[in-house]
Design a protein around this motif. Structure first.
Motif, PDB file in Angstrom:
ATOM      1  N   ALA A   2       0.828  -1.207   0.000  1.00  0.00           N
ATOM      2  CA  ALA A   2       0.000   0.000   0.000  1.00  0.00           C
ATOM      3  C   ALA A   2       0.857   1.249   0.000  1.00  0.00           C
ATOM      4  O   ALA A   2       1.996   1.240   0.411  1.00  0.00           O
ATOM      5  N   ARG A   3       0.273   2.307  -0.489  1.00  0.00           N
ATOM      6  CA  ARG A   3       0.754   3.677  -0.369  1.00  0.00           C
ATOM      7  C   ARG A   3       2.217   3.860  -0.767  1.00  0.00           C
ATOM      8  O   ARG A   3       3.038   4.254   0.030  1.00  0.00           O
ATOM      9  N   PRO A   4       2.582   3.580  -2.032  1.00  0.00           N
ATOM     10  CA  PRO A   4       3.912   3.969  -2.467  1.00  0.00           C
ATOM     11  C   PRO A   4       4.021   5.488  -2.483  1.00  0.00           C
ATOM     12  O   PRO A   4       3.089   6.189  -2.861  1.00  0.00           O
ATOM     13  N   ALA A   5       5.160   6.012  -2.038  1.00  0.00           N
ATOM     14  CA  ALA A   5       5.346   7.459  -1.989  1.00  0.00           C
ATOM     15  C   ALA A   5       6.761   7.796  -2.391  1.00  0.00           C
ATOM     16  O   ALA A   5       7.674   6.985  -2.267  1.00  0.00           O
ATOM     17  N   ARG A   6       6.966   9.027  -2.870  1.00  0.00           N
ATOM     18  CA  ARG A   6       8.299   9.493  -3.258  1.00  0.00           C
ATOM     19  C   ARG A   6       8.696  10.674  -2.395  1.00  0.00           C
ATOM     20  O   ARG A   6       7.886  11.565  -2.116  1.00  0.00           O
ATOM     21  N   ARG A   7       9.928  10.661  -1.961  1.00  0.00           N
ATOM     22  CA  ARG A   7      10.481  11.813  -1.256  1.00  0.00           C
ATOM     23  C   ARG A   7      11.784  12.198  -1.935  1.00  0.00           C
ATOM     24  O   ARG A   7      12.557  11.353  -2.357  1.00  0.00           O
ATOM     25  N   PRO A  70      23.385  13.316   2.579  1.00  0.00           N
ATOM     26  CA  PRO A  70      24.521  14.212   2.336  1.00  0.00           C
ATOM     27  C   PRO A  70      24.503  14.876   0.962  1.00  0.00           C
ATOM     28  O   PRO A  70      25.366  15.715   0.689  1.00  0.00           O
ATOM     29  N   GLU A  71      23.586  14.505   0.092  1.00  0.00           N
ATOM     30  CA  GLU A  71      23.508  15.098  -1.243  1.00  0.00           C
ATOM     31  C   GLU A  71      22.067  15.012  -1.720  1.00  0.00           C
ATOM     32  O   GLU A  71      21.206  14.450  -1.037  1.00  0.00           O
ATOM     33  N   ARG A  72      21.796  15.580  -2.884  1.00  0.00           N
ATOM     34  CA  ARG A  72      20.441  15.512  -3.416  1.00  0.00           C
ATOM     35  C   ARG A  72      20.039  14.047  -3.575  1.00  0.00           C
ATOM     36  O   ARG A  72      20.853  13.208  -3.946  1.00  0.00           O
ATOM     37  N   PHE A  73      18.748  13.764  -3.296  1.00  0.00           N
ATOM     38  CA  PHE A  73      18.345  12.363  -3.237  1.00  0.00           C
ATOM     39  C   PHE A  73      16.912  12.203  -3.736  1.00  0.00           C
ATOM     40  O   PHE A  73      16.138  13.161  -3.804  1.00  0.00           O
ATOM     41  N   GLN A  74      16.582  10.953  -4.048  1.00  0.00           N
ATOM     42  CA  GLN A  74      15.190  10.563  -4.287  1.00  0.00           C
ATOM     43  C   GLN A  74      14.973   9.213  -3.626  1.00  0.00           C
ATOM     44  O   GLN A  74      15.739   8.269  -3.834  1.00  0.00           O
ATOM     45  N   LEU A  75      13.939   9.148  -2.803  1.00  0.00           N
ATOM     46  CA  LEU A  75      13.640   7.955  -2.019  1.00  0.00           C
ATOM     47  C   LEU A  75      12.193   7.555  -2.299  1.00  0.00           C
ATOM     48  O   LEU A  75      11.289   8.393  -2.221  1.00  0.00           O
ATOM     49  N   LYS A  76      11.967   6.292  -2.640  1.00  0.00           N
ATOM     50  CA  LYS A  76      10.628   5.781  -2.891  1.00  0.00           C
ATOM     51  C   LYS A  76      10.295   4.793  -1.774  1.00  0.00           C
ATOM     52  O   LYS A  76      11.007   3.817  -1.567  1.00  0.00           O
ATOM     53  N   ILE A  77       9.210   5.061  -1.063  1.00  0.00           N
ATOM     54  CA  ILE A  77       8.889   4.325   0.149  1.00  0.00           C
ATOM     55  C   ILE A  77       7.567   3.591  -0.025  1.00  0.00           C
ATOM     56  O   ILE A  77       6.573   4.166  -0.479  1.00  0.00           O
ATOM     57  N   PHE A  78       7.558   2.322   0.376  1.00  0.00           N
ATOM     58  CA  PHE A  78       6.361   1.492   0.310  1.00  0.00           C
ATOM     59  C   PHE A  78       5.979   1.064   1.723  1.00  0.00           C
ATOM     60  O   PHE A  78       6.829   0.604   2.492  1.00  0.00           O
ATOM     61  N   ALA A  79       4.706   1.230   2.068  1.00  0.00           N
ATOM     62  CA  ALA A  79       4.182   0.750   3.342  1.00  0.00           C
ATOM     63  C   ALA A  79       3.606  -0.645   3.116  1.00  0.00           C
ATOM     64  O   ALA A  79       2.643  -0.812   2.367  1.00  0.00           O
ATOM     65  N   VAL A  80       4.210  -1.640   3.740  1.00  0.00           N
ATOM     66  CA  VAL A  80       3.826  -3.041   3.544  1.00  0.00           C
ATOM     67  C   VAL A  80       3.174  -3.561   4.821  1.00  0.00           C
ATOM     68  O   VAL A  80       3.802  -3.536   5.880  1.00  0.00           O
ATOM     69  N   LEU A 113      11.484  -3.643 -10.249  1.00  0.00           N
ATOM     70  CA  LEU A 113      10.040  -3.763 -10.072  1.00  0.00           C
ATOM     71  C   LEU A 113       9.506  -2.680  -9.137  1.00  0.00           C
ATOM     72  O   LEU A 113       8.476  -2.052  -9.404  1.00  0.00           O
ATOM     73  N   LEU A 114      10.215  -2.443  -8.017  1.00  0.00           N
ATOM     74  CA  LEU A 114       9.796  -1.393  -7.091  1.00  0.00           C
ATOM     75  C   LEU A 114       9.882  -0.021  -7.751  1.00  0.00           C
ATOM     76  O   LEU A 114       9.003   0.834  -7.558  1.00  0.00           O
ATOM     77  N   GLU A 115      10.928   0.197  -8.499  1.00  0.00           N
ATOM     78  CA  GLU A 115      11.107   1.473  -9.203  1.00  0.00           C
ATOM     79  C   GLU A 115       9.929   1.735 -10.139  1.00  0.00           C
ATOM     80  O   GLU A 115       9.331   2.816 -10.144  1.00  0.00           O
ATOM     81  N   ARG A 116       9.593   0.719 -10.906  1.00  0.00           N
ATOM     82  CA  ARG A 116       8.505   0.849 -11.875  1.00  0.00           C
ATOM     83  C   ARG A 116       7.158   1.003 -11.175  1.00  0.00           C
ATOM     84  O   ARG A 116       6.323   1.818 -11.581  1.00  0.00           O
ATOM     85  N   LEU A 117       6.939   0.217 -10.119  1.00  0.00           N
ATOM     86  CA  LEU A 117       5.672   0.265  -9.421  1.00  0.00           C
ATOM     87  C   LEU A 117       5.440   1.622  -8.779  1.00  0.00           C
ATOM     88  O   LEU A 117       4.333   2.158  -8.801  1.00  0.00           O
ATOM     89  N   ALA A 118       6.477   2.209  -8.194  1.00  0.00           N
ATOM     90  CA  ALA A 118       6.342   3.518  -7.559  1.00  0.00           C
ATOM     91  C   ALA A 118       5.977   4.596  -8.569  1.00  0.00           C
ATOM     92  O   ALA A 118       5.206   5.512  -8.270  1.00  0.00           O
ATOM     93  N   ASP A 119       6.505   4.482  -9.783  1.00  0.00           N
ATOM     94  CA  ASP A 119       6.273   5.506 -10.802  1.00  0.00           C
ATOM     95  C   ASP A 119       4.938   5.342 -11.522  1.00  0.00           C
ATOM     96  O   ASP A 119       4.436   6.301 -12.111  1.00  0.00           O
ATOM     97  N   THR A 120       4.378   4.125 -11.499  1.00  0.00           N
ATOM     98  CA  THR A 120       3.189   3.869 -12.324  1.00  0.00           C
ATOM     99  C   THR A 120       2.011   3.309 -11.531  1.00  0.00           C
ATOM    100  O   THR A 120       1.042   2.855 -12.122  1.00  0.00           O
TER     101      THR A 120
END
Length: 277
Positions: A2-7, A70-80, A113-120
């Protein structure tokens, strides 16, 4: 899942495990983070690790944790949901703040798979999205078991990955009435005999596994639909059964009731929150 999110954002750090933040975690979810870009330094349960692009990390919000970027980032978080991951509290304490590198095996399959699922995730219709999420959950659970050093699989590593991929393929094509062992085997470049051997380790057959998934989906749709809004035949065909008669025979064989009798009983007990399938 549930609830994939991007930070995302620039460099920053700090204690994310303050009492107010922890209070928002009720313990029902385990969080799986995919470091999509940049780096993150994560601390929890007495360990510190660095997540680099492509890495996966497990963490919980019911115990203190600290993240630094420590630098610019992108984090994709899934609540399981914890119950779907099937891990005890002691197991989870061993999984947190450990980087899962996508260098091979299950993580190499899971990361894209996680990368694709978070984006789509919002692009899929509900049945398709749920089946896709179930496949990813299988991979997450297997990855967690592997990280804990469990030797629960009868299959060697490469065959485990292949079986998980086949299961995800079957879920994706469940509504296709032409989903036969031969079609599944051809799609994965293996023989039908080898496909059957993979499923022998699951104490089931390919056909039985497909049939049980289809019955489960039919049950779920029938319960969700308003009475009279759809026929049994329509639901059966939507999930790959070639005829209402074949669906009824399979249903009675598995549940000891006809679909109509089961549905009448279920609608009469909807207030209990129990779904027999």
């Amino acid at each position: 899942m549930a609830r994939p999110a991007r930070r995302g954002g620039g460099p920053r750090g700090g204690d994310q495990g303050t009492p107010a933040f922890i209070a928002r975690g009720d313990g029902r979810d385990v969080f799986v983070a995919l470091q999509s870009g940049g780096r993150a330094q994560v601390e929890q349960d007495g360990r510190t690790t660095e997540l680099r692009a492509g890495d996966i990390g497990f963490f919980e919000t019911i115990r203190p944790f600290r993240t630094t970027f420590p630098e610019r980032f992108q984090l994709k978080i899934f609540a399981v949901p914890r119950n779907l991951l099937g891990r005890s509290e002691a197991d989870l304490r061993q999984l947190t703040a450990r980087a899962v590198r996508p260098s091979g095996g299950l993580p190499a399959l899971l990361t894209p798979l996680l990368e694709r699922l978070a984006d789509t995730s919002e692009a899929y219709a509900t049945p398709v999205g749920e089946r896709l999420a179930e496949g990813v959950l299988d991979l997450l659970a297997a990855t967690a078991a592997d990280r804990l050093g469990e030797d629960t699989a009868v299959l060697p590593g490469a065959d485990r990955v292949l079986l998980l991929r086949i299961k995800a393929f079957i879920r994706w094509h469940l509504s296709d009435s032409g989903l036969t062992p031969r079609a599944v085997a051809q799609a994965h470049g293996i023989s039908v005999r080898y496909l059957h051997r993979l499923f022998e380790t699951e104490d089931t057959t390919v056909c039985q596994w497909i049939r049980e998934l289809r019955l489960h989906e039919c049950c779920r749709e029938l319960v969700a639909r308003a009475a009279g809004s759809v026929s049994l035949g329509q639901v059966a065909r939507r999930w790959g059964f070639t005829s209402p008669a074949r669906f009824s025979r399979a249903f009675h064989s598995s549940f000891g009731l006809s679909p109509t009798d089961w549905l009448d009983r279920e609608r009469a007990s909807r207030g209990t929150g129990e779904v027999p399938c």
